[in-house]
Design a protein around this motif. Structure first.
Motif, short mmCIF file in Angstrom:
data_model
loop_
_atom_site.label_atom_id
_atom_site.label_comp_id
_atom_site.label_asym_id
_atom_site.label_seq_id
_atom_site.Cartn_x
_atom_site.Cartn_y
_atom_site.Cartn_z
N GLY A 10 35.88 9.23 29.49
CA GLY A 10 34.85 9.17 30.55
C GLY A 10 33.88 8.03 30.31
O GLY A 10 34.22 7.02 29.72
N GLY A 11 32.63 8.21 30.76
CA GLY A 11 31.62 7.16 30.55
C GLY A 11 31.29 7.05 29.07
O GLY A 11 31.12 8.05 28.40
N TYR A 41 42.19 10.01 27.64
CA TYR A 41 43.41 10.75 27.99
C TYR A 41 44.55 9.81 28.37
O TYR A 41 45.72 10.15 28.21
CB TYR A 41 43.11 11.71 29.15
N ARG A 72 39.15 6.37 32.55
CA ARG A 72 39.27 7.53 33.44
C ARG A 72 40.73 7.60 33.86
O ARG A 72 41.31 6.58 34.21
CB ARG A 72 38.31 7.38 34.61
N SER A 73 41.30 8.80 33.80
CA SER A 73 42.72 8.91 34.10
C SER A 73 42.98 9.98 35.17
O SER A 73 42.93 11.18 34.88
CB SER A 73 43.49 9.28 32.82
N PHE A 76 45.78 12.49 34.24
CA PHE A 76 45.51 13.60 33.33
C PHE A 76 44.90 14.81 34.04
O PHE A 76 44.94 15.93 33.53
CB PHE A 76 44.60 13.16 32.17
N ARG A 77 44.38 14.58 35.26
CA ARG A 77 43.84 15.72 36.03
C ARG A 77 44.95 16.66 36.49
O ARG A 77 44.70 17.79 36.89
CB ARG A 77 43.08 15.21 37.26
N GLN A 82 48.63 16.76 31.78
CA GLN A 82 48.12 17.54 30.64
C GLN A 82 49.27 17.97 29.73
O GLN A 82 49.16 17.93 28.50
CB GLN A 82 47.34 18.75 31.16
N GLY A 101 33.07 13.30 25.21
CA GLY A 101 32.92 12.85 26.60
C GLY A 101 31.96 13.71 27.38
O GLY A 101 31.34 14.63 26.84
N GLY A 102 31.87 13.42 28.68
CA GLY A 102 30.97 14.15 29.57
C GLY A 102 31.64 15.39 30.15
O GLY A 102 32.69 15.85 29.65
N GLY A 104 33.42 15.92 32.79
CA GLY A 104 34.81 15.73 33.20
C GLY A 104 35.75 15.80 32.01
O GLY A 104 36.76 16.52 32.02
N SER A 105 35.41 15.08 30.97
CA SER A 105 36.25 15.05 29.76
C SER A 105 36.34 16.43 29.12
O SER A 105 37.39 16.83 28.59
CB SER A 105 35.69 14.06 28.74
N SER A 107 36.16 19.22 30.77
CA SER A 107 37.07 20.01 31.62
C SER A 107 38.51 19.72 31.20
O SER A 107 39.35 20.62 31.17
CB SER A 107 36.92 19.63 33.10
N GLY A 108 38.78 18.47 30.86
CA GLY A 108 40.10 18.09 30.35
C GLY A 108 40.39 18.80 29.04
O GLY A 108 41.51 19.27 28.79
P1 ADP Z 1 32.87 12.14 32.02
O1 ADP Z 1 33.67 12.76 30.93
O2 ADP Z 1 31.96 11.07 31.52
O3 ADP Z 1 32.17 13.19 32.88
P2 ADP Z 1 34.88 11.80 34.13
O4 ADP Z 1 34.29 12.86 34.99
O5 ADP Z 1 35.30 10.54 34.78
O6 ADP Z 1 33.86 11.33 32.98
O7 ADP Z 1 36.10 12.44 33.34
C1 ADP Z 1 36.84 11.68 32.40
C2 ADP Z 1 38.30 12.05 32.49
O8 ADP Z 1 38.46 13.44 32.16
C3 ADP Z 1 38.92 11.91 33.87
O9 ADP Z 1 39.34 10.60 34.13
C4 ADP Z 1 40.09 12.87 33.78
O10 ADP Z 1 41.18 12.26 33.13
C5 ADP Z 1 39.55 13.97 32.91
N1 ADP Z 1 39.07 15.08 33.76
C6 ADP Z 1 37.97 15.11 34.52
N2 ADP Z 1 37.85 16.27 35.20
C7 ADP Z 1 38.93 17.00 34.86
C8 ADP Z 1 39.40 18.31 35.22
N3 ADP Z 1 38.73 19.09 36.06
N4 ADP Z 1 40.57 18.74 34.66
C9 ADP Z 1 41.26 17.96 33.78
N5 ADP Z 1 40.86 16.73 33.41
C10 ADP Z 1 39.72 16.25 33.93
#
Ligand code: ADP
Ligand code: F6P
Length: 319
Positions: A10-11, A41, A72-73, A76-77, A82, A101-102, A104-105, A107-108
């Protein structure tokens, strides 16, 4: 645990390198091998690994950004993405993964945990919008960067008797804007969590200028409005020259503050200890100056409202 992996995703933010260094040193002390994957990811799915020995992490404590790089991938969402990542981790005999990560990361990270892979997340985002940690990595450095810039702008604003709109990051979070306004002595913070009446603000600004104030600083969280639009409204209403400064990605870089270096070192060490202790599917966070583990599903479900106290403070201080 014999081998662990590490990614930054992420960021980026300052303190990521210091955190990688701490996690690697902690693991090596426990005789655990460590590898990093480049670009979050994305690199994990491709198996783009770098062996992390003590030499690989020497001399990086003071460097902003992340030497593992981040990305950002979208792939991977997806569940396929995954599963691909889990296959790769198994193929490389990795027993656990630390993810910085933030939201989003993280959540991954939860997705990998739900597929049965041992993970520990570390909150790293200048937005400070992650629940169950008082501060995320990089926030303190970003705030110090912002305050330095605002102080500089104040000097020139007062020399020209101008109002400045300074846009800071935080697409959906007004934490940086409110704390920066409080700490810099700015006139206003315009944040997504609080409605504002621009005509009232303009009226108050006109009064301040009439009373002899020679500058005004309005900190605007990105996403609330366009800096130019706010500046034009102020100019039309009070007749004073206005300027806009967008601080942008300057905020995210630079040498981490002592606070971030220490937080990074603590979170890096604890994340490895949690993995080794079998405490998986959690995020290591800071709570009342202790490092705590919170299940990732609670972190993802939880809503952080760091704004509440900051907004009250801003209100009392008339910001
Ligand atoms: P940050 O981690 O800074 O919030 P992002 O929101 O861009 O940044 O998330 C980073 C990466 O994490 C995404 O590009 C994606 O690969 C993964 N990601 C984000 N949201 C999800 C999700 N709901 N489920 C699975 N992977 C996710
Ligand atoms: O890391 C969070 C954040 O700084 C947000 O405040 C901002 O909107 C976003 O990242 C921008 O990041 P990028 O330009 O890398 O997409």
């Amino acid at each position: 645990m014999k081998k662990i992996g590490l990614i930054t995703s992420g960021g980026d933010c300052s303190g990521m390198n210091a955190c990688i260094r701490s996690a690697v040193r902690t693991a090596l002390r426990m005789k655990i091998e460590v590898v990093g994957f480049r670009k979050g990811y994305l690199g994990l799915m491709k198996g783009d690994e770098i062996p992390l020995d003590s030499k690989a992490v020497s001399g990086i404590m003071h460097r902003g950004g992340t030497f593992l790089q981040t990305a950002r991938s979208p792939e991977f969402r997806t569940l396929e993405g995954q599963k691909k990542a889990v296959e790769m981790l198994k193929e490389k005999d990795i027993d656990g993964l630390v993810i910085l990560g933030g939201d989003g990361s993280l959540s991954g990270a939860l997705a990998l945990h739900q597929l049965g892979f041992p993970v520990v997340g570390i909150p790293a985002s200048i937005d400070n919008d992650i629940p169950f940690t008082d501060m995320a990595l990089g926030v303190d450095t970003a705030l110090n960067n912002i305050i330095y810039a605002v102080d500089c702008i104040k000097d020139t604003a007062s020399s020209h008797a101008r109002a400045f709109v300074i846009e800071v990051m935080g697409r959906n979070s007004g934490y940086l804007a409110s704390v920066a306004a409080i700490a810099s002595g700015a006139e206003y913070a315009l944040v997504p969590e609080r409605e504002f009446d621009l005509s009232e603000i303009c009226q108050q600004l006109r009064q301040r200028f009439e009373e002899g104030r020679d500058n005004a600083i309005i900190i605007l969280a990105e996403g609330v409005a366009k800096g130019e639009d706010i500046a034009n409204s102020i100019k039309d209403a009070i007749g004073f020259e206005t300027r806009v400064t967008v601080l942008g990605h300057y905020q995210r870089g630079g040498a981490p503050t002592v606070f971030d270096r220490l937080l990074a070192s603590r979170l890096g060490k604890s994340s490895v200890e949690m993995l080794v202790a079998g405490n998986h599917g959690v995020m290591a966070g800071l709570s009342c100056n202790n490092i705590i583990a919170t299940p990732l599903d609670e972190v993802i479900r939880g809503a952080k409202r760091p704004q509440d106290e900051m907004l009250r403070l801003a209100e009392v201080l008339g910001i």
